[in-house]
Design a protein around this motif. Structure first.
Motif, PDB file in Angstrom:
ATOM      1  N   ALA A   1       0.816  -1.217   0.000  1.00  0.00           N
ATOM      2  CA  ALA A   1       0.000   0.000   0.000  1.00  0.00           C
ATOM      3  C   ALA A   1       0.846   1.262   0.000  1.00  0.00           C
ATOM      4  CB  ALA A   1      -0.936   0.007   1.210  1.00  0.00           C
ATOM      5  N   GLU A   2       2.084   1.160   0.524  1.00  0.00           N
ATOM      6  CA  GLU A   2       2.947   2.337   0.605  1.00  0.00           C
ATOM      7  C   GLU A   2       3.678   2.641  -0.705  1.00  0.00           C
ATOM      8  OE1 GLU A   2       2.931   0.008   3.266  1.00  0.00           O
ATOM      9  OE2 GLU A   2       1.475   1.422   4.090  1.00  0.00           O
ATOM     10  N   LEU A   3       3.588   1.743  -1.679  1.00  0.00           N
ATOM     11  CA  LEU A   3       4.258   1.981  -2.960  1.00  0.00           C
ATOM     12  C   LEU A   3       3.596   3.146  -3.685  1.00  0.00           C
ATOM     13  CD1 LEU A   3       4.780  -1.649  -4.334  1.00  0.00           C
ATOM     14  CD2 LEU A   3       6.456  -0.193  -3.186  1.00  0.00           C
ATOM     15  N   PRO A   4       4.350   3.908  -4.476  1.00  0.00           N
ATOM     16  CA  PRO A   4       3.757   5.002  -5.255  1.00  0.00           C
ATOM     17  C   PRO A   4       2.659   4.489  -6.175  1.00  0.00           C
ATOM     18  CG  PRO A   4       6.156   5.144  -5.276  1.00  0.00           C
ATOM     19  CD  PRO A   4       5.809   3.828  -4.649  1.00  0.00           C
ATOM     20  N   ALA A   5       1.644   5.301  -6.393  1.00  0.00           N
ATOM     21  CA  ALA A   5       0.504   4.893  -7.211  1.00  0.00           C
ATOM     22  C   ALA A   5       0.923   4.517  -8.621  1.00  0.00           C
ATOM     23  CB  ALA A   5      -0.538   6.017  -7.247  1.00  0.00           C
ATOM     24  N   ASP A   6       1.887   5.264  -9.203  1.00  0.00           N
ATOM     25  CA  ASP A   6       2.266   4.947 -10.581  1.00  0.00           C
ATOM     26  C   ASP A   6       3.024   3.627 -10.665  1.00  0.00           C
ATOM     27  OD1 ASP A   6       4.441   6.129  -9.272  1.00  0.00           O
ATOM     28  OD2 ASP A   6       5.367   6.731 -11.160  1.00  0.00           O
ATOM     29  N   VAL A   7       3.718   3.247  -9.586  1.00  0.00           N
ATOM     30  CA  VAL A   7       4.390   1.943  -9.578  1.00  0.00           C
ATOM     31  C   VAL A   7       3.353   0.832  -9.586  1.00  0.00           C
ATOM     32  CG1 VAL A   7       5.863   0.383  -8.250  1.00  0.00           C
ATOM     33  CG2 VAL A   7       6.469   2.793  -8.447  1.00  0.00           C
ATOM     34  N   LYS A   8       2.298   0.987  -8.775  1.00  0.00           N
ATOM     35  CA  LYS A   8       1.274  -0.056  -8.691  1.00  0.00           C
ATOM     36  C   LYS A   8       0.416  -0.112  -9.953  1.00  0.00           C
ATOM     37  CE  LYS A   8      -0.333   1.433  -4.671  1.00  0.00           C
ATOM     38  NZ  LYS A   8      -1.101   1.488  -3.409  1.00  0.00           N
TER      39      LYS A   8
ATOM     40  N   SER B   1       5.524  10.947   1.541  1.00  0.00           N
ATOM     41  CA  SER B   1       6.927  10.769   1.908  1.00  0.00           C
ATOM     42  C   SER B   1       7.304   9.303   2.052  1.00  0.00           C
ATOM     43  CB  SER B   1       7.198  11.504   3.236  1.00  0.00           C
ATOM     44  OG  SER B   1       6.337  11.023   4.254  1.00  0.00           O
ATOM     45  N   SER B   2       6.600   8.403   1.387  1.00  0.00           N
ATOM     46  CA  SER B   2       6.951   6.988   1.417  1.00  0.00           C
ATOM     47  C   SER B   2       8.417   6.818   1.038  1.00  0.00           C
ATOM     48  CB  SER B   2       6.070   6.214   0.434  1.00  0.00           C
ATOM     49  OG  SER B   2       6.654   4.988   0.091  1.00  0.00           O
ATOM     50  N   PRO B   3       9.190   6.078   1.833  1.00  0.00           N
ATOM     51  CA  PRO B   3      10.613   5.904   1.513  1.00  0.00           C
ATOM     52  C   PRO B   3      10.849   5.346   0.119  1.00  0.00           C
ATOM     53  CG  PRO B   3      10.158   5.137   3.739  1.00  0.00           C
ATOM     54  CD  PRO B   3       8.828   5.435   3.114  1.00  0.00           C
ATOM     55  N   VAL B   4      10.005   4.400  -0.290  1.00  0.00           N
ATOM     56  CA  VAL B   4      10.164   3.841  -1.636  1.00  0.00           C
ATOM     57  C   VAL B   4       9.897   4.913  -2.680  1.00  0.00           C
ATOM     58  CG1 VAL B   4       9.192   2.212  -3.305  1.00  0.00           C
ATOM     59  CG2 VAL B   4       9.646   1.475  -0.960  1.00  0.00           C
ATOM     60  N   ALA B   5       8.849   5.731  -2.458  1.00  0.00           N
ATOM     61  CA  ALA B   5       8.521   6.792  -3.409  1.00  0.00           C
ATOM     62  C   ALA B   5       9.658   7.801  -3.521  1.00  0.00           C
ATOM     63  CB  ALA B   5       7.236   7.495  -2.983  1.00  0.00           C
TER      64      ALA B   5
ATOM     65  N   ARG C   1      12.928   7.305  -2.774  1.00  0.00           N
ATOM     66  CA  ARG C   1      14.086   6.700  -3.438  1.00  0.00           C
ATOM     67  C   ARG C   1      13.861   6.591  -4.944  1.00  0.00           C
ATOM     68  NH1 ARG C   1      14.527   3.530   1.417  1.00  0.00           N
ATOM     69  NH2 ARG C   1      13.120   1.946   0.579  1.00  0.00           N
ATOM     70  N   ARG C   2      12.636   6.290  -5.322  1.00  0.00           N
ATOM     71  CA  ARG C   2      12.308   6.188  -6.746  1.00  0.00           C
ATOM     72  C   ARG C   2      12.486   7.545  -7.430  1.00  0.00           C
ATOM     73  NH1 ARG C   2       9.213   3.786 -10.626  1.00  0.00           N
ATOM     74  NH2 ARG C   2       7.712   5.081 -11.722  1.00  0.00           N
ATOM     75  N   LEU C   3      11.962   8.598  -6.808  1.00  0.00           N
ATOM     76  CA  LEU C   3      12.094   9.943  -7.362  1.00  0.00           C
ATOM     77  C   LEU C   3      13.553  10.337  -7.508  1.00  0.00           C
ATOM     78  CD1 LEU C   3      11.068  12.807  -8.122  1.00  0.00           C
ATOM     79  CD2 LEU C   3      10.962  13.287  -5.668  1.00  0.00           C
ATOM     80  N   VAL C   4      14.323  10.147  -6.428  1.00  0.00           N
ATOM     81  CA  VAL C   4      15.736  10.534  -6.446  1.00  0.00           C
ATOM     82  C   VAL C   4      16.504   9.751  -7.505  1.00  0.00           C
ATOM     83  CG1 VAL C   4      17.879  10.459  -5.104  1.00  0.00           C
ATOM     84  CG2 VAL C   4      15.780  11.347  -4.064  1.00  0.00           C
ATOM     85  N   ARG C   5      16.229   8.463  -7.591  1.00  0.00           N
ATOM     86  CA  ARG C   5      16.936   7.629  -8.571  1.00  0.00           C
ATOM     87  C   ARG C   5      16.648   8.088  -9.994  1.00  0.00           C
ATOM     88  NH1 ARG C   5      19.015   2.304  -8.578  1.00  0.00           N
ATOM     89  NH2 ARG C   5      18.866   1.250 -10.598  1.00  0.00           N
ATOM     90  N   ARG C   6      15.390   8.408 -10.279  1.00  0.00           N
ATOM     91  CA  ARG C   6      15.019   8.815 -11.634  1.00  0.00           C
ATOM     92  C   ARG C   6      15.582  10.196 -11.980  1.00  0.00           C
ATOM     93  NH1 ARG C   6       8.781   8.171 -12.336  1.00  0.00           N
ATOM     94  NH2 ARG C   6       9.294   8.329 -14.559  1.00  0.00           N
ATOM     95  N   VAL C   7      15.565  11.109 -11.016  1.00  0.00           N
ATOM     96  CA  VAL C   7      16.146  12.432 -11.256  1.00  0.00           C
ATOM     97  C   VAL C   7      17.653  12.311 -11.459  1.00  0.00           C
ATOM     98  CG1 VAL C   7      16.657  14.668 -10.182  1.00  0.00           C
ATOM     99  CG2 VAL C   7      14.343  13.724 -10.080  1.00  0.00           C
ATOM    100  N   GLN C   8      18.292  11.479 -10.639  1.00  0.00           N
ATOM    101  CA  GLN C   8      19.728  11.273 -10.775  1.00  0.00           C
ATOM    102  C   GLN C   8      20.062  10.720 -12.166  1.00  0.00           C
ATOM    103  OE1 GLN C   8      22.341  11.674  -7.983  1.00  0.00           O
ATOM    104  NE2 GLN C   8      23.231  11.976 -10.013  1.00  0.00           N
ATOM    105  N   ALA C   9      19.244   9.814 -12.653  1.00  0.00           N
ATOM    106  CA  ALA C   9      19.472   9.245 -13.989  1.00  0.00           C
ATOM    107  C   ALA C   9      19.377  10.311 -15.069  1.00  0.00           C
ATOM    108  CB  ALA C   9      18.468   8.129 -14.262  1.00  0.00           C
TER     109      ALA C   9
END
Length: 403
Positions: A38-45, A206-210, A212-220
């Motif tokens: 349930a804590e995963l970002p909506a777009d991931v699910k 502020s879900s940790p997975v959300a 980390r996903r944001l940071v990883r994609r911006v970093q890419a």
């Protein structure tokens, strides 16, 4: 692997039209029983997990199990590496596959006719064998990604792999004004970029997975846009990136950042001549973004020249407190503050202000009249307009805007 019978292939083909329905049900209902899902970002699910479910089911039902392609597992392995980088727990990831297998078998059982018991048994054996291979490949790819991120080696090797903590450590050192003498981040001049993300960019708060996903994609995006591994210190709200060896911001960077960070992303860049100059450049870039937001500028790339007057007016001085206090009567009236800010940004064009705020022009007039009544400041007077602009800027702080 033995060949499936024509009857089994026909049964699988009849089940295929249900793939979209099954994927939606898995992503929205079935997987909800999993702890942490349930804590995963909506777009991931709703997009990525559902898309992977659709891909896997179609691969099986269209005969992929009968004649598996050499690259059949690549998609699952790529997604597993991505989930590892985003911090999705391995047990959660693997259980989505096992539950998905169970749901697909249930659909096959519901589709099968009484005389297709043998065909259903064939598909069950093939399905569980395929699931075993997929789960094994997913676990291997996930653990390989974790191992690569944690690998120790020379600074050059760590730089190449983009190990996150090493990258963040480099960024901290540079932002503190200290050189990093590793032959990679010691080139001067350098460009310092400040990013401010839209509050909704990370998906589920502020879900940790959300995050980390944001940071990883911006970093890419930064790595790809600058053609190197960019030292960056990013979190859910934004952060700094330092790019040694250049003072130019590639024109495509702002647009590329809109995909992972949303249409509300703001950024500014400033050049630094040496390591000791980076803290100044970092402050300047951050200040330009803050001022642009305070003035009601549209999100995107902001330059100092765009807000030169506002930057000057926002500098603290002996009279700053008294200027900021001019808007004290608007405390608790955020709609008046937003209307005032937007009206100034739109060069005091009431119709343009109304369009930006989705209001009738008469509503804008009423709000501005209320501002004048409460503050005693007439926006038709150029001096008062300058005072209002300065007050808005001085009241804007890193903690947020006046409400």
């Amino acid at each position: 692997m033995h060949e499936l019978s024509d009857a089994a292939v026909a049964l699988a083909a009849r089940c295929e039209p249900r793939v979209n329905e099954l994927a939606r049900r898995m992503a929205r209902d079935v997987f909800e029983e999993l702890r942490g899902y349930a804590e995963l970002p909506a777009d991931v699910k709703d997009m990525e997990i559902a898309a992977t479910a659709r891909y896997g089911m179609r691969l099986f039902l269209r005969g992929g199990v009968r004649r598996p392609r050499p690259d059949a597992l690549d998609h699952f392995q790529e997604r597993a590496a991505q989930r590892a980088g985003e911090g999705v727990p391995l047990n959660l990831l693997l259980r989505t596959y096992t539950l998905g297998t169970k749901e697909l078998f249930r659909a096959l059982r519901e589709t099968a006719r009484p005389d297709e018991r043998d065909a259903l048994a064939e598909l069950a054996e093939a399905l569980f064998g395929a699931a075993d291979r997929v789960v094994g490949a997913v676990a291997e790819s996930y653990l390989d990604e974790q191992a690569a991120a944690a690998a120790c080696g020379s600074p050059q090797a760590l730089w190449h792999w983009g190990r996150e903590e090493e990258r963040r450590s480099r960024a901290r050192t540079l932002l503190a004004g200290r050189p990093v003498a590793d032959g990679v981040t010691s080139d001067w001049p350098a460009l310092v970029v400040w990013l401010r993300f839209d509050n909704s960019a990370s998906g589920n708060g502020s879900s940790p997975v959300a995050v980390r996903r944001l940071v990883r994609r911006v970093q890419a995006v930064l790595d790809r846009g600058f053609g190197t591994c960019v030292p960056a210190l990013l979190d859910a709200d934004g952060g700094h990136a330092v790019i040694p060896g250049t003072t130019e911001l590639p024109c495509r960077i702002p647009e590329l950042l809109r995909e992972p960070a949303g249409a509300g992303v703001r950024l500014a860049a400033a050049g630094a001549t040496a390591a000791g100059d980076i803290p100044r450049a970092a402050r300047l870039a951050r200040e330009v973004v803050r001022i642009a937001a305070a003035c009601g500028r549209e999100p995107g790339l902001h330059r100092l020249d765009d807000v030169l007057l506002e930057y000057h007016l926002s500098r603290p001085s002996a009279g700053s407190d008294r200027i900021a206090a001019l808007l004290d009567p608007l405390a608790g009236r955020p709609e008046l503050v937003e209307t005032l800010r937007t009206h100034l940004e739109q060069h005091q064009d009431r119709r343009a202000t109304a369009r930006r705020l989705s209001l009738h022009p008469n509503s804008v007039d009423h709000r501005l009249a209320r501002v004048q009544e409460l503050t005693g400041l007439d926006l038709a007077d150029p001096r008062n307009t300058a005072l209002v602009l300065a007050a808005l800027l001085l009241r804007e702080t890193d903690a947020g805007v006046m409400e």
